[in-house]
Scaffold this motif. Sequence first.
Motif, PDB file in Angstrom:
ATOM      1  N   TYR A  87       0.820  -1.227   0.006  1.00 37.67           N
ATOM      2  CA  TYR A  87      -0.012  -0.039  -0.087  1.00 37.67           C
ATOM      3  C   TYR A  87       0.713   1.263  -0.062  1.00 37.67           C
ATOM      4  CZ  TYR A  87      -2.806  -3.724   1.653  1.00 37.67           C
ATOM      5  OH  TYR A  87      -3.426  -4.865   2.042  1.00 37.67           O
ATOM      6  N   PRO A  88       0.861   2.120  -1.111  1.00 37.55           N
ATOM      7  CA  PRO A  88       1.950   3.077  -1.225  1.00 37.55           C
ATOM      8  C   PRO A  88       1.677   4.025  -0.206  1.00 37.55           C
ATOM      9  CG  PRO A  88       0.553   3.044  -2.874  1.00 37.55           C
ATOM     10  CD  PRO A  88      -0.026   1.785  -2.157  1.00 37.55           C
ATOM     11  N   HIS A  89       0.626   4.427   0.233  1.00 35.44           N
ATOM     12  CA  HIS A  89       0.448   5.662   1.197  1.00 35.44           C
ATOM     13  C   HIS A  89       0.444   5.234   2.517  1.00 35.44           C
ATOM     14  CE1 HIS A  89      -3.200   3.105   0.541  1.00 35.44           C
ATOM     15  NE2 HIS A  89      -3.757   3.782   1.609  1.00 35.44           N
ATOM     16  N   MET A  90       1.074   3.767   2.795  1.00 36.23           N
ATOM     17  CA  MET A  90       1.233   3.653   4.334  1.00 36.23           C
ATOM     18  C   MET A  90       2.559   3.152   4.305  1.00 36.23           C
ATOM     19  SD  MET A  90      -1.778   0.912   4.945  1.00 36.23           S
ATOM     20  CE  MET A  90      -3.509   1.317   4.323  1.00 36.23           C
TER      21      MET A  90
END
Lengths: 362, 298
Positions: A87-90
């Motif tokens: 998950y790129p935003h985590m």
Amino acid sequence: MAQVNLRNVVKRYGALQVVHGVDLNIDDNEFVVLVGPSGCGKSTTLRMIAGLEAISGGEIVIGDRVVNDLPPRHRNISMVFQNYALYPHMSVRENLGFSLKIAKKTQAEIDQAVDEAAEILSLTEYMDRKPGALSGGQRQRVAMGRAIVRHPDVFLFDEPLSNLDAKLRTQMRTEIKKLHQKVNSTIVYVTHDQVEAMTLADRIVIMRDGHIEQVGTPLEVFENPANTFVATFIGSPPMNLLAGRVSKDRIVLENGLDVPVPGQFSDKTHEGQEVILGFRADNLMPVGHAMPMGGASAELDMAVTLSEPLGTETLLFTSIAGKEVQAKMLNPRPVAPGERLSFQLDLTRCHLFDAQSQNSLR
Amino acid sequence: MTRFRLPAWFVLLLPAIIVLAAVVLIPLLLSLYSSFTSYRLTRPDSLYNWIGTFNYEKAAKSAHFWAAFGRTLLLLTIALNLEMLLGLGLALLVNQVTYGQRALRTIMMFPMMFSPLLVGFQFKFIFNDNVGLVNNALQSLGLSNTAIPWLVDGQLAFFSILVAEMWSSTSVFAILILAGLFAVPRDPIEAAKVDGCTPWQSFRHITLPYIMPFIYIALAIRSLDVARAYDIVQIMTNGGPARRTELIWTMIGRTGYVDAKMGYANAMGYISIFLAIFFTIYFFRKLNAARAELGMGG
């Protein structure tokens, strides 16, 4: 921990059938590798176990539950994807803890599981980075960490190493094997790389065109390939195959050259049968550069067309009956193209396939 | 004797400088200057009558101006939020369609193909209290036996304008969000499913962060659009009745061209520009934050 059973599993996309009645029993704690060329249905099979693809027919059982109609979240599996699918935003920590957060675990439980996974995969120093700031190998480890924090019944790996460079791939391969020994769980692993399959698997499942061609331990499928497809797919370089016809206990090859029918096949062939003789490069060696051969062998005098020195051994390309074959030379010395050498073929290690069915005559 | 020559860089830039000066710089400076005069279109010589910040003070003290300002802000807030939610819903639905999606996307863009003037006329008819579709339908269905004054009552007129605005512009959100949905990679969504997410949780935790940049782009574009809203309102109610649907730009338009008080209109224009600038900066900040969140660089 659980066993996985596939019973006559079928996948159809409209009129196109891509998996044809696959039967497979995977034991608890077993590491099973599905291997085959692209388009053989191995990834589809894995995705059906995960619940990401619907099953068109048959039954999939995980533990003692039929999971055909269960969504992925109720199957207690975890999966590592080819492109990591982080998950790129985590941050790494959030990536690892996400499934536990969704499962409404307490923060203390999450922290403990995440720290434990980070420890196993040596990710502790990257915990606050985002996936974008990690290298390929680190991302792969995060993806594996995300899988192990949940203590699932089954781990599914979908070509997890194919985006890594050769050196890292070898390193991660070892890590995956260590991981399996540490966390002790059932693993289904998909790859197109037979070396990965050989090195990792307890049992290898070789697939082609939606069918299982052979199931066995790495040594079984290497030593006793069920058919010519498995024979050429497993092992590097691929097994040499020569077409011939049985005549008076000898196999007459295409240009008239003949070798004796290997003893282990003498009562399994009949006069006039079209066969394919198979042998690995390791079983065709120049005299004086070979392992001692215990049983029957045939001697062939041939010219070398090309040599590939690998250091401890040299691969020699030559031709028998007009077909290129590869031989191996131990204790190598420089070999010039065109040089004639006397080769020894170890008949006890030869394979014989029926030309019509392509199946082993063993 | 050598002739004086302009430097080459200046000569090369000159065409651009002249064009920019003619179409942007001079009008801008002139309007800024005129906002400090009592300039009236009907009396050109009043352009030289410097009155300092009188126009700005007048606007700042004008209840009408602030009412219009507040109403514009209210319309902007409600319209943007509703359009965003509807557009998101529409995009999610269309994204699920596997057969005929192209046709649906084209149909979805139809409202964008109409001039806002025509949309205004159409909705003026739809909400007309005597011959309009809405009253006709309500009465035929027996839901109402009076002629509801859709465009006369202040609140109803605001509602009617909102409906027209949303009809014509929800598709802007839908199209941009759909583009965002197309760009969402499949793997993290599948990973979320395996990680135990329900469809709502995968949407909330994975899909939404991916489409947030697209939502902010749509919000930035639409906030500028609504902040300068003029045409639909002008056609449907002309800011009336009795200023009850007056927005900033209908007020500025009337002050400048009907009342001919161009100096005052320009002063109000400059105040309201800040509204637009504020929203643009706000949404671009949000956009960059959302992109940075996804590791796409600030």
